[in-house]
Scaffold this active site. Structure first.
Site, short mmCIF file in Angstrom:
data_model
loop_
_atom_site.label_atom_id
_atom_site.label_comp_id
_atom_site.label_asym_id
_atom_site.label_seq_id
_atom_site.Cartn_x
_atom_site.Cartn_y
_atom_site.Cartn_z
N LYS A 115 0.85 -1.20 0.00
CA LYS A 115 0.00 0.00 0.00
C LYS A 115 0.88 1.24 0.00
O LYS A 115 1.83 1.32 0.78
CB LYS A 115 -0.94 0.02 1.20
N GLU A 184 -9.23 7.63 3.67
CA GLU A 184 -9.14 7.91 5.11
C GLU A 184 -9.59 9.33 5.44
O GLU A 184 -9.12 10.30 4.83
CB GLU A 184 -7.71 7.69 5.61
#
Length: 293
Positions: A115, A184
């Site tokens: 990621k 996020e």
């Protein structure tokens, strides 16, 4: 036996609107428990810097840290799809360094994907990794590795300019070959819009109900911290810290007062001489509860 998810099966889950569950884990027992509980994916996040190593940010986390913890998680959750964070400054510096660092995480750590934080500015790195056969999950919105540049931990997408940039970043990552993107701390409407615009799954953390899945930090889910800092976007499902603290307090008290060890916790000499095999078996049962070693 549980079958590990694949990128193709995640794609099908999005198409069927079947929510994807993701949880961070940083060691063997937490990964093992997550797998046994049926989690779809595990993230070995650089959040380990905050919740395991005691740093104020994720920036000090090294690639050695990530590899060490990924190896432990891989041993505990061999049948679960594992994604590992690429730490601060291990990508985006040079193409060769990005590829080499990702290869280390995959080969030595045992992750199935990596990621990366960032949007359009890292699209070329994502493209190069995917071309090299390394699956990439993107991460936009609040990107902890850029916390100082973002002026702290604040919700993204509140104004039109931010919302537009987030959509552009998400599309750039998808076009570069990312198989999924973490959103996020993004306002719910823009996160939902991104999820609708993309053909790949978006996984939310503080991004509302319009995402294809959710991810949460292990220590937040269990309220396993001291002190525990409440977060609006987190729902704790247990209070492990209180349980652990109380258990240790009881242990300290019982040792201090002579209650532990008690008669059932100590060993006495043999009253007769059993056979060697019998003695060995009894010793094993006494020490390990009969478990094979």
């Amino acid at each position: 036996m549980k079958k590990r998810l694949t990128i193709a099966s995640m794609q099908k889950m999005k198409q069927k609107q079947e929510p994807i569950t993701m949880l961070t884990a940083y060691d063997y027992p937490s990964a093992r428990l997550a797998q046994e509980a049926g989690i779809d994916m595990i993230l070995v996040g650089d959040s380990l810097g905050n919740v395991v190593l005691g740093y104020d940010t994720t920036i000090p986390v090294t690639i050695d840290d990530i590899v060490y913890h990924t190896r432990a998680v891989a041993r505990g959750a061999a049948d679960t799809f594992i994604v590992s964070d690429m730490p601060f400054m291990t990508y985006g510096v040079s193409r060769e360094a990005t590829l080499n660092n990702a290869a280390v995480i995959m080969q030595k750590g045992g992750a199935q994907a990596v990621k990366l934080e960032g949007g359009a500015e890292i699209a070329d790195d994502v493209r190069a990794l995917v071309k090299a056969g390394i699956p990439v999950m993107g991460h936009i919105g609040l990107t902890p590795q850029s916390v100082h540049q973002l002026s702290g931990y604040r919700v993204q997408g509140k104004v039109e300019q931010e919302a537009k940039a987030l959509m552009e970043d998400a599309l750039a990552l998808e076009q570069a070959g990312a198989f999924s993107i973490v959103l996020e701390l993004i306002t719910e409407p823009i996160a939902a819009a991104i999820g609708e615009a993309l053909t790949i799954p978006v996984i939310g953390i503080g991004a509302g109900r319009g995402c294809d899945g959710q991810v949460i930090v292990y220590h937040d889910l269990l309220q396993y911290a001291s002190p525990y800092i409440e977060k609006r976007f987190v729902k704790p499902y247990a209070d492990v810290a209180s349980t652990v603290r109380q258990a240790i307090e009881q242990y300290v008290d019982e040792v201090k007062t002579g209650q532990f060890p008690a008669e059932e916790h100590v060993f006495q000499p043999q009253t007769q001489s059993p056979s060697a095999s019998s003695a060995s078996q009894e010793a094993s049962q006494a020490l390990y509860g009969g478990r094979s070693q």
